[in-house]
Write an enzyme that holds these catalytic residues in place. Structure first.
Site, mmCIF file in Angstrom:
data_model
loop_
_atom_site.group_PDB
_atom_site.id
_atom_site.type_symbol
_atom_site.label_atom_id
_atom_site.label_comp_id
_atom_site.label_asym_id
_atom_site.label_seq_id
_atom_site.Cartn_x
_atom_site.Cartn_y
_atom_site.Cartn_z
ATOM 1 N NE ARG A 167 -3.071 -3.115 0.430
ATOM 2 C CZ ARG A 167 -3.485 -3.966 1.369
ATOM 3 N NH1 ARG A 167 -2.812 -4.116 2.507
ATOM 4 N NH2 ARG A 167 -4.550 -4.711 1.164
ATOM 5 C CG ASP A 196 -2.427 -6.627 -0.717
ATOM 6 O OD1 ASP A 196 -3.520 -6.526 -1.300
ATOM 7 O OD2 ASP A 196 -2.319 -7.045 0.444
ATOM 8 C CG HIS A 269 -5.573 -8.981 -0.699
ATOM 9 N ND1 HIS A 269 -6.130 -7.720 -0.703
ATOM 10 C CD2 HIS A 269 -6.097 -9.605 0.383
ATOM 11 C CE1 HIS A 269 -6.928 -7.590 0.350
ATOM 12 N NE2 HIS A 269 -6.945 -8.709 1.017
ATOM 13 C CG ASP A 332 -5.706 -11.827 3.721
ATOM 14 O OD1 ASP A 332 -4.899 -12.241 2.871
ATOM 15 O OD2 ASP A 332 -5.845 -10.621 3.999
ATOM 16 C CD GLU A 333 -9.220 -8.699 4.029
ATOM 17 O OE1 GLU A 333 -9.818 -8.064 4.899
ATOM 18 O OE2 GLU A 333 -8.267 -8.215 3.378
ATOM 19 C CD1 TRP A 399 -6.506 -12.887 9.260
ATOM 20 C CD2 TRP A 399 -7.333 -10.830 9.492
ATOM 21 N NE1 TRP A 399 -7.416 -12.693 8.259
ATOM 22 C CE2 TRP A 399 -7.945 -11.433 8.370
ATOM 23 C CE3 TRP A 399 -7.691 -9.514 9.826
ATOM 24 C CZ2 TRP A 399 -8.896 -10.783 7.588
ATOM 25 C CZ3 TRP A 399 -8.637 -8.868 9.043
ATOM 26 C CH2 TRP A 399 -9.234 -9.499 7.943
ATOM 27 C CD1 TRP A 474 -2.895 -4.614 8.609
ATOM 28 C CD2 TRP A 474 -2.215 -5.331 6.589
ATOM 29 N NE1 TRP A 474 -2.877 -5.996 8.627
ATOM 30 C CE2 TRP A 474 -2.474 -6.461 7.407
ATOM 31 C CE3 TRP A 474 -1.781 -5.525 5.280
ATOM 32 C CZ2 TRP A 474 -2.299 -7.766 6.949
ATOM 33 C CZ3 TRP A 474 -1.617 -6.834 4.837
ATOM 34 C CH2 TRP A 474 -1.880 -7.929 5.654
ATOM 35 C CD GLU A 476 -4.495 -0.619 4.148
ATOM 36 O OE1 GLU A 476 -3.647 -0.610 5.075
ATOM 37 O OE2 GLU A 476 -5.218 -1.595 3.906
#
Ligand code: ACM
Ligand code: ZN
Length: 763
Positions: A167, A196, A269, A332-333, A399, A474, A476
């Site tokens: 990020r 990512d 991601h 993840d995600e 997490w 992270w 961002e």
């Protein structure tokens, strides 16, 4: 105007706080090591360095062990200490695994004559040196160390710090600077999140487009993701680490007893990689590296064998760079949206006799795990790898909460605890409106510090599978190294103590005392550490007679809080805070901490809106959930409106559920206005209700609807204030219908919508 008086309920608490403050003040000048050692006995002796002193090292101790110490020593003393192998050197380091039995353990003995460090192994010697480094004191050109005997070893074998460089990208110099800090505080694992959606950051020679395309994004979102519409800076942004730079960083870390675990994220991601190699996505693209933060539907195609060839080829270049036993494969995600309609993914499900897309994810992870196992490596994945069943040797990084780690341990899989609620260092550390932009949650230093990785749900045998703990960062909202440092430090020091120190040695006031002792060291190392832990924090409670009471706290020793209730700026001539403030009417409390005649930190501010429902009984049909459950209903009628920060503990969040709240005013009263605040941030999955109604009743069984609303136009807070015909009412019923499932085309379609409400207002 706000009326003030002393409330007895808080008297004992305040006395206790004063007591703690007095203790802290008396001890503030004492030395303190972070993480707190197993045992430290101080003596009255002092060791003083002189230019004639040498450092002797025993067998098996590489000069690398002293690199950081030597550089730091020179920076404080102005001269260097020569190294030799002289057993009689004034500073002597040696390994003795017979007398020091715990791996990474050490003993540090400081007398007036000698400093001796005995380690179980080279790492133990290194950690003894780090403790000694922290004890160095430079006064008037004289460098000394307090006499002591330290006996020390770690609680957990895995002590991790994660950093997202996708990020925002941080240059190798910044990474090395932070690796020094990890080592200084005895963190032994650096989890490097290299790929990512927003950028691929590691050179892979076989795939040059990863460097020319995937490493860059067209522009970057400005402000918070929840803001709408999104704004962008129009600047191409990116970068990557060459393999030589990676090697250099891994070597640097290894010299400091830190294992670097790379994370190559899959199957989700993956947008940045797909931008360069669109054939690896289910639709074939075109794709672009993401320019904002989130979860994206386009992921690696699990039905395409070329995806696995690509990822295996990537691993073939990654593995030689990282000698670590573990490789993190993300997991993840990963939305299953594209897999559901992709012919190749569906064929794979049929061919492999998989139940659904969740099992397809397991297939994906399992296939990559087999490949990595064949190369002698083990995988770590985020807790979603549990979804379709855990693959044989996988370690789970928990997490989303602690449940994933608990489930893994119960299945006798290793787990690493890193629950976002406690150890995500990208979250806010202060609720001050002046706090720079940060992630969604609120994780003050004390919360990180008080995290306990071994939950009661695990038996002694199962607890052994919890290998350790890690903080995640992270990036961002960390656009610069300075901003990253402000988020990482000092919270990373709290994590270090969670990971290293015996549970029974943990004590937050004592940690703060030692943290203050560390501040000159952090400054000397040019670390932009946050100091917001000294700022005012508050607690709002209900008094015995159902009024609102505001307590203010600071952890700064020897300080005093002054406050105003008329909107003016607090100063030394304002009212001194001694006891909880009862809020009897609407207004704003402003407060500040003063020490040595000067304001410390930012001014605290809280507004109160006093109305007829304050402190009244509220009955909720559905419970609020997760991080948006304040744990009682008082917050709905406490006179404080939830803020746009949404992590302030005021908002009540209902995930997929409706709100049905009944306020009992205690007796029939004249009512002419009803209100509620609704928080709408679609980019944070927070949706307005499809219908809001207010009903009134005098008997609690027959209700009359007096207001309805279906439109909530504002991004952010929608303050509903319905002026109704003045009437007598004892019961107010508020119903709000949840949006339910987030519709297609919106952020995270198919997920449950959060409905966020605060403060039921009655006038
Ligand atoms: C994560 O925070 N998505 C692992
Ligand atoms: Zn597919």
């Amino acid at each position: 105007m706000i009326k003030l008086f002393t409330s007895r309920i808080f008297f004992s608490c305040i006395l206790l706080c004063l007591f703690i403050t007095v203790i802290a003040k008396a001890q503030v000048k004492e030395e303190g090591i972070i993480p707190r050692p197993v045992e430290m006995i101080k003596t009255n002796e002092v060791f003083t360095f002189t230019k004639s002193i040498t450092i002797g090292t025993g067998a098996g101790i590489s000069a690398d062990n002293l690199t950081f110490f030597s550089a730091y020593f020179k920076s404080v003393a102005g001269y260097s200490l020569p190294l030799n192998h002289n057993i009689n050197a004034s500073v002597y380091l040696t390994i003795d695994s017979g007398s020091i039995t715990q791996p990474e353990g050490y003993k540090l003995l400081v007398t007036a004559k000698q400093i001796k460090i005995v380690g179980h192994d080279e790492a133990g010697v290194f950690y003894g040196l780090q403790s000694m480094t922290q004890l160095l004191k430079a006064t008037n050109g004289k460098v000394t160390v307090q006499g002591c005997t330290v006996t020390d070893y770690p609680r957990f074998a895995y002590r991790g710090m994660h950093l997202d460089v996708s990020r925002h990208f941080f240059k190798p110099e910044a990474i090395k600077k932070w690796i020094d800090l990890l080592a200084l505080y005895k963190i032994n694992t650096f989890h490097w999140h290299l790929t990512d959606d927003q950028g691929w950051r590691i050179e892979i020679k076989k795939y040059p487009l990863l460097q020319s395309i995937s490493a860059y994004r067209d522009e970057t979102i400005i402000g918070h993701k929840k803001d709408s519409p999104h704004k962008f800076d129009g600047q191409r942004y990116g970068g990557y680490y060459t393999q030589d730079e990676v090697k250099e960083i891994v070597k640097y870390a290894t010299q400091r007893h830190i294992t670097v675990i790379p994370e190559i994220e899959m199957p989700g991601h993956a947008l940045a990689a797909l931008a360069a190699y669109p054939q690896l996505g289910c639709t074939g693209g075109p794709y672009k590296a993401a320019t904002y933060w989130g979860i994206f539907d386009d992921v690696y195609c699990a039905g395409n064998d070329e995806t696995f060839t690509f990822l295996q080829n990537v691993m073939d270049e990654v593995l030689p760079l990282f000698p670590s036993k573990y490789i993190h494969i993300g997991g993840d995600e990963c939305p299953k949206t594209k897999w559901k309609t992709c012919p190749k993914c569906q064929k794979r499900i049929r061919d492999e006799h998989l139940k659904d897309e969740k099992e397809l994810q397991s297939y994906f992870i399992g296939r990559m795990e087999k490949y990595l196992n064949s190369k002698g490596r083990q995988i770590i994945g985020w807790d979603e790898i549990l979804e379709g069943g855990l693959t044989p040797g996988a370690t789970v990084m928990s997490w989303t909460g602690e449940e994933g780690g608990i489930a893994a341990a119960k299945q006798h899989h290793d787990a690493i605890m890193t629950p976002e609620k406690y150890v995500y260092l990208d979250y806010y550390q202060s609720l001050s409106p002046a706090e720079p932009l940060a992630g969604g949650g609120y994780t003050p230093l004390s919360k990180v510090y008080n995290y306990e990785p071994i939950t009661n749900e695990l038996s002694g045998d199962e607890a052994k599978y919890i290998k350790g703990v890690q903080a995640n960062a992270w990036s961002e909202y960390m656009a610069s190294p300075a901003q990253a440092e402000r988020q990482l430090f000092p919270r990373m020091l709290a994590l270090a103590e969670v990971a290293w120190s015996p549970k029974e040695n943990k004590n937050y006031p004592d940690f703060l005392k030692r943290l203050r002792y560390q501040q000159p060291l952090l400054k000397k190392l040019n670390i932009n550490a946050a100091d917001v832990f000294d700022e005012i924090t508050d607690s709002v409670t209900e008094t015995a007679d159902h009024q609102v009471a505001l307590s203010l706290q600071t952890t700064l020793p020897g300080s005093k809080i002054y406050f105003t209730n008329d909107g003016s700026t607090p100063g030394l001539n304002s009212k001194a805070y001694t006891d909880a403030i009862t809020i009897a009417s609407s207004g704003t409390i402003k407060a500040a901490v003063f020490s040595s005649g000067k304001q410390q930190g930012r001014t605290y501010e809280k507004s109160f809106n006093i109305h007829k429902a304050i402190g009244k009984t509220v009955t909720l049909k559905n419970h609020p959930q997760g991080g948006f459950n304040p744990g009682n209903t008082f917050g709905l009628v406490n006179g404080i409106f939830g803020s746009k920060l949404y992590n302030d503990g005021q908002w009540y969040g209902f995930s997929g559920d409706d709100l049905e709240a009944v306020v009992d005013l205690g007796s029939a009263q004249s009512v002419s206005q009803l209100g509620i605040n609704i928080l709408k941030y679609h980019w944070q999955k927070m949706w307005e209700p499809t219908l809001l109604t207010f009903e009134v009743s005098t008997d609690g069984s027959n209700y009359t609807e007096v207001y309805r609303q279906t439109d909530f136009p504002d991004n952010g807070i929608n303050a509903v204030r319905a002026n109704i015909k003045t009437q007598q009412a004892r019961y107010i019923r508020v119903k709000a219908t949840n949006k339910g499932i987030i519709p297609p085309g919106e952020y995270i379609p198919g997920a449950k919508a959060w409905m966020m409400v605060d403060e039921i207002v009655v006038n």
